[in-house]
Design a protein around this motif. Structure first.
Motif, short mmCIF file in Angstrom:
data_model
loop_
_atom_site.label_atom_id
_atom_site.label_comp_id
_atom_site.label_asym_id
_atom_site.label_seq_id
_atom_site.Cartn_x
_atom_site.Cartn_y
_atom_site.Cartn_z
N PHE A 104 0.85 -1.18 0.00
CA PHE A 104 0.00 0.00 0.00
C PHE A 104 0.89 1.23 0.00
CE2 PHE A 104 -1.94 -3.46 2.35
CZ PHE A 104 -3.17 -3.60 1.72
N ASP A 105 0.81 2.03 -1.04
CA ASP A 105 1.54 3.29 -1.12
C ASP A 105 0.58 4.41 -0.74
OD1 ASP A 105 3.77 1.94 -2.03
OD2 ASP A 105 3.40 2.37 -4.13
N ILE A 106 0.86 5.08 0.37
CA ILE A 106 -0.03 6.12 0.89
C ILE A 106 0.69 7.46 0.81
CG2 ILE A 106 -1.52 6.78 2.82
CD1 ILE A 106 -1.16 3.81 3.80
N LYS A 107 0.60 8.07 -0.36
CA LYS A 107 1.35 9.29 -0.64
C LYS A 107 0.98 10.44 0.28
CE LYS A 107 2.91 12.22 -4.43
NZ LYS A 107 4.31 12.09 -4.13
N ASP A 108 -0.30 10.61 0.59
CA ASP A 108 -0.73 11.71 1.45
C ASP A 108 -0.09 11.68 2.83
OD1 ASP A 108 -2.33 12.64 -0.59
OD2 ASP A 108 -4.17 11.78 0.22
N LEU A 109 0.29 10.48 3.30
CA LEU A 109 0.91 10.34 4.62
C LEU A 109 2.41 10.04 4.54
CD1 LEU A 109 -1.85 8.19 6.36
CD2 LEU A 109 -1.50 10.66 6.51
N ASN A 110 2.95 9.95 3.31
CA ASN A 110 4.36 9.60 3.10
C ASN A 110 4.71 8.25 3.74
OD1 ASN A 110 4.92 11.97 1.63
ND2 ASN A 110 5.20 13.11 3.53
N ILE A 111 3.84 7.28 3.50
CA ILE A 111 4.03 5.94 4.09
C ILE A 111 3.92 4.88 3.00
CG2 ILE A 111 2.99 4.21 5.62
CD1 ILE A 111 2.05 6.51 7.39
#
Length: 99
Positions: free
Chosen positions: A59-66
């Motif tokens: 899971f790439d969660i760009k909004d959280l930089n995770i």
């Protein structure tokens, strides 16, 4: 190439129920996130944990930089062969990964 631990703020692993583990890679900035998201090969991560790539969820969660991975535990939580009840040691495996 640089070790993952030198790029990110924190790598953490934990239980995601008795059958799954979750590994969270906290990048800390959008630049670090882009480096990790683009440079981290899911197949290499699966190989490091000795599992088929088809069982590793990313899971790439760009909004959280995770960047987050979920994978089946090698042993069901709490059985006699389980060497890490909380799943905390699995993060250490990724910290030395070169990107």
């Amino acid at each position: 190439m640089t070790a993952l631990s030198d790029i990110v703020t924190k790598v953490r692993s934990k239980n995601a129920g008795p059958f799954w583990l979750t590994i969270d890679i906290f990048c800390g900035s959008s630049d670090a996130y882009d480096t990790v998201a683009n440079g981290l090969d899911t197949a290499v991560v699966a190989q490091m944990f000795g599992i088929p790539v088809s069982t590793l969820k990313r899971f790439d969660i760009k909004d959280l930089n995770i960047v987050k991975f979920s994978l089946p535990r090698p042993e069901i939580q709490g059985v006699r062969l389980d060497r890490d009840m909380h799943g905390a040691s699995f993060a250490q495996i990724l910290t030395t990964l070169e990107i």
